[in-house]
Design a protein around this motif. Structure first.
Motif, PDB file in Angstrom:
ATOM      1  N   SER A  40       9.691  13.148  17.166  1.00  0.00           N
ATOM      2  CA  SER A  40      10.765  14.080  16.797  1.00  0.00           C
ATOM      3  C   SER A  40      10.863  15.243  17.770  1.00  0.00           C
ATOM      4  CB  SER A  40      10.524  14.612  15.376  1.00  0.00           C
ATOM      5  OG  SER A  40      10.678  13.584  14.432  1.00  0.00           O
ATOM      6  N   TRP A  41       9.692  15.801  18.170  1.00  0.00           N
ATOM      7  CA  TRP A  41       9.759  16.969  19.057  1.00  0.00           C
ATOM      8  C   TRP A  41      10.369  16.588  20.396  1.00  0.00           C
ATOM      9  CZ3 TRP A  41       7.938  17.516  23.923  1.00  0.00           C
ATOM     10  CH2 TRP A  41       6.960  16.634  24.374  1.00  0.00           C
ATOM     11  N   PHE A  42      10.069  15.359  20.873  1.00  0.00           N
ATOM     12  CA  PHE A  42      10.646  14.934  22.156  1.00  0.00           C
ATOM     13  C   PHE A  42      12.148  14.769  22.020  1.00  0.00           C
ATOM     14  CE2 PHE A  42      11.945  11.708  25.243  1.00  0.00           C
ATOM     15  CZ  PHE A  42      11.477  12.281  26.418  1.00  0.00           C
ATOM     16  N   ARG A  43      12.584  14.215  20.915  1.00  0.00           N
ATOM     17  CA  ARG A  43      14.024  14.007  20.726  1.00  0.00           C
ATOM     18  C   ARG A  43      14.768  15.329  20.615  1.00  0.00           C
ATOM     19  NH1 ARG A  43      14.501   8.714  18.533  1.00  0.00           N
ATOM     20  NH2 ARG A  43      16.741   9.020  18.211  1.00  0.00           N
ATOM     21  N   TRP A  44      14.164  16.313  19.937  1.00  0.00           N
ATOM     22  CA  TRP A  44      14.816  17.618  19.800  1.00  0.00           C
ATOM     23  C   TRP A  44      14.788  18.398  21.113  1.00  0.00           C
ATOM     24  CZ3 TRP A  44      17.961  19.310  16.149  1.00  0.00           C
ATOM     25  CH2 TRP A  44      17.921  18.716  14.892  1.00  0.00           C
ATOM     26  N   ALA A  45      13.755  18.241  21.909  1.00  0.00           N
ATOM     27  CA  ALA A  45      13.630  19.026  23.145  1.00  0.00           C
ATOM     28  C   ALA A  45      14.309  18.370  24.330  1.00  0.00           C
ATOM     29  CB  ALA A  45      12.151  19.265  23.468  1.00  0.00           C
ATOM     30  N   SER A  46      14.334  17.052  24.361  1.00  0.00           N
ATOM     31  CA  SER A  46      14.901  16.353  25.518  1.00  0.00           C
ATOM     32  C   SER A  46      16.354  15.960  25.231  1.00  0.00           C
ATOM     33  CB  SER A  46      14.064  15.120  25.846  1.00  0.00           C
ATOM     34  OG  SER A  46      14.229  14.130  24.849  1.00  0.00           O
ATOM     35  N   GLY A  47      16.872  15.037  26.028  1.00  0.00           N
ATOM     36  CA  GLY A  47      18.266  14.656  25.812  1.00  0.00           C
ATOM     37  C   GLY A  47      18.550  13.206  26.106  1.00  0.00           C
ATOM     38  N   SER A  48      17.505  12.386  26.207  1.00  0.00           N
ATOM     39  CA  SER A  48      17.701  10.986  26.566  1.00  0.00           C
ATOM     40  C   SER A  48      18.053  10.116  25.360  1.00  0.00           C
ATOM     41  CB  SER A  48      16.440  10.431  27.233  1.00  0.00           C
ATOM     42  OG  SER A  48      15.319  10.622  26.385  1.00  0.00           O
ATOM     43  N   ARG A  49      17.938  10.646  24.175  1.00  0.00           N
ATOM     44  CA  ARG A  49      18.326   9.951  22.948  1.00  0.00           C
ATOM     45  C   ARG A  49      19.105  10.907  22.049  1.00  0.00           C
ATOM     46  NH1 ARG A  49      17.283   6.003  25.295  1.00  0.00           N
ATOM     47  NH2 ARG A  49      16.035   4.188  24.680  1.00  0.00           N
ATOM     48  N   ALA A  50      19.834  10.335  21.112  1.00  0.00           N
ATOM     49  CA  ALA A  50      20.543  11.170  20.144  1.00  0.00           C
ATOM     50  C   ALA A  50      19.537  11.912  19.264  1.00  0.00           C
ATOM     51  CB  ALA A  50      21.449  10.307  19.282  1.00  0.00           C
ATOM     52  N   LEU A  51      19.981  12.967  18.619  1.00  0.00           N
ATOM     53  CA  LEU A  51      19.090  13.733  17.748  1.00  0.00           C
ATOM     54  C   LEU A  51      18.596  12.881  16.582  1.00  0.00           C
ATOM     55  CD1 LEU A  51      20.980  17.167  17.657  1.00  0.00           C
ATOM     56  CD2 LEU A  51      18.716  16.733  18.627  1.00  0.00           C
ATOM     57  N   PRO A  52      17.357  13.097  16.166  1.00  0.00           N
ATOM     58  CA  PRO A  52      16.765  12.281  15.093  1.00  0.00           C
ATOM     59  C   PRO A  52      17.189  12.745  13.705  1.00  0.00           C
ATOM     60  CG  PRO A  52      15.139  13.843  15.868  1.00  0.00           C
ATOM     61  CD  PRO A  52      16.358  14.022  16.748  1.00  0.00           C
ATOM     62  N   VAL A  53      18.485  12.684  13.433  1.00  0.00           N
ATOM     63  CA  VAL A  53      19.020  13.075  12.137  1.00  0.00           C
ATOM     64  C   VAL A  53      20.043  12.031  11.699  1.00  0.00           C
ATOM     65  CG1 VAL A  53      18.682  15.556  12.470  1.00  0.00           C
ATOM     66  CG2 VAL A  53      20.796  14.491  13.235  1.00  0.00           C
ATOM     67  N   SER A  54      20.364  12.041  10.423  1.00  0.00           N
ATOM     68  CA  SER A  54      21.368  11.125   9.908  1.00  0.00           C
ATOM     69  C   SER A  54      22.751  11.542  10.396  1.00  0.00           C
ATOM     70  CB  SER A  54      21.340  11.134   8.381  1.00  0.00           C
ATOM     71  OG  SER A  54      21.743  12.414   7.901  1.00  0.00           O
ATOM     72  N   ASP A  55      23.711  10.666  10.204  1.00  0.00           N
ATOM     73  CA  ASP A  55      25.081  10.988  10.593  1.00  0.00           C
ATOM     74  C   ASP A  55      25.565  12.245   9.874  1.00  0.00           C
ATOM     75  OD1 ASP A  55      25.083   8.780  12.186  1.00  0.00           O
ATOM     76  OD2 ASP A  55      26.247   7.510  10.820  1.00  0.00           O
ATOM     77  N   LEU A  56      25.250  12.348   8.573  1.00  0.00           N
ATOM     78  CA  LEU A  56      25.652  13.524   7.812  1.00  0.00           C
ATOM     79  C   LEU A  56      24.945  14.768   8.316  1.00  0.00           C
ATOM     80  CD1 LEU A  56      27.175  14.790   5.436  1.00  0.00           C
ATOM     81  CD2 LEU A  56      25.224  14.192   3.963  1.00  0.00           C
ATOM     82  N   GLY A  57      23.649  14.628   8.621  1.00  0.00           N
ATOM     83  CA  GLY A  57      22.910  15.779   9.144  1.00  0.00           C
ATOM     84  C   GLY A  57      23.452  16.242  10.480  1.00  0.00           C
TER      85      GLY A  57
END
Length: 363
Positions: free
Chosen positions: A184-201
């Motif tokens: 999760s921390w890598f996804r929030w800090a980097s940009g190579s993947r979409a954010l680790p949240v649901s579509d609604l989130g």
């Protein structure tokens, strides 16, 4: 259609190749925004460290303290007091200038390379907010500083949400260790993947970011210039017309006149020139005057400046000062009868453009 694991959509979520492709295209589409946002901040830091090092030299004419001082009159939310504190404490000021410049340089480079893109984008948003609060009111023909910071805030918000996509160092890090896709921390800090949240989130986060950017940008614009729900105005602090605030005027026993003056409006591109000073009696008639020549010949010891950077002092056309200057000034005793000076009730200064500033003389 084939499917692959897609942690960004939430635990247990499976995304189609089409969804992956859509996100990848969206992130890649932001490359021009990412590179230019990075270049803007990298350029700010590199100018000071590489191309114009005088900006970091306290003894140079373009030392950044002078720029900070020009911002004080119109800074918002107490930032003027912060700047004033820094100007009075050299080591805090110097450390702040170096750290801010280095942060701009590093964040700009990270954005251009796509390294921890979201963390860099959020930091760039912080830069934009600080710059808008400090310098947003300035601009002789329009609010130049506000326009740049407002655009950078929106660009940073977009990059924070969208990331950097495939063409980035974030993606290189992910390829070397694919398990980072589940961090999760890598996804929030980097940009190579979409954010680790649901579509609604993600939708709620995007709307919250949009609300902040719109309220902050439109709100500061309305404060500085109106033209949103009120008519256009020149701002609480004018970026074009110089203004002097006079206080603490008193006639000393020897007939000299002491007063405090602050240049708290106008363009930092040109100094103010005070071409005449006068004492007026209760009827408004002058009882003593100092013309341009007399003001130009005043000793530098007659000025007790509040700050060591932009100052009041004698100039070729009377008294001269750069934006943000503040000083206690003592005018020499005039060659008139002491009783006439004692009857003075008002001190008046006139600048080269004919603008008049005055204050009451204390008993």
């Amino acid at each position: 259609m084939s499917t692959i694991a897609y942690p960004a959509a939430g635990r247990g979520r499976v995304a189609s190749d089409a969804e992956q492709r859509a996100w990848r295209i969206s992130a890649i589409s932001l490359m021009s925004v990412r590179v230019i946002q990075g270049f803007i901040y990298w350029g700010g830091g590199s100018r000071r460290f590489i191309y114009a090092p005088g900006k970091l030299n306290p003894h140079a004419a373009h030392w950044m303290a002078n720029k900070f001082q020009t911002a004080m009159p119109g800074a918002l939310f107490g930032m003027g007091h912060v700047i004033s504190f820094m100007l009075h404490h050299f080591y805090v000021l110097y450390a702040g200038v170096i750290l801010f410049s280095a942060a701009e340089l590093i964040v700009g480079l990270m954005l251009m390379l796509g390294l921890f893109t979201r963390a860099a984008a959020v930091t760039s948003m912080g830069f934009s907010v600080v710059l808008m609060l400090m310098f947003g009111w300035q601009g002789a023909t329009c609010i130049d500083e506000w326009t740049m910071a407002a655009c950078n805030l929106a660009m940073g918000a977009t990059l924070m949400l969208g990331g950097s996509g495939a063409w980035s160092l974030d993606n290189v890090l992910l390829r070397k260790k694919p398990q980072r896709a589940d961090s999760s921390w890598f996804r929030w800090a980097s940009g190579s993947r979409a954010l680790p949240v649901s579509d609604l989130g993600f939708r709620n986060l995007a709307l919250a970011v949009l609300a902040f950017v719109v309220v902050f940008n439109v709100g500061t614009y309305s404060y500085y210039r109106g033209s949103v729900v009120t008519p256009f105005h020149g701002g609480p602090v004018s970026p074009t017309a110089h203004h002097l605030t006079l206080t603490e005027a008193v006639v000393l026993p020897d007939g000299s006149v002491r007063f405090h003056v602050t240049l708290d409006a106008g363009t930092p591109e040109a100094p103010v020139h005070v071409v005449e000073a006068a004492l007026l009696d209760a009827s408004g008639a002058p009882v003593a005057q100092w013309d341009t020549e007399a003001l130009s010949k005043m000793s530098k010891t007659s000025f007790a400046n509040d700050y060591a950077y932009n100052k009041f002092g004698p100039g070729p056309f009377g008294l001269r000062a750069a934006m943000g200057a503040a000083s206690m000034i003592t005018l020499p005793a005039p060659a008139v009868h002491a009783g006439s000076v004692a009857s003075a009730r008002t001190l008046r200064l006139t600048d080269v453009d004919g603008r008049v500033f005055q204050t009451s003389v204390q008993d």
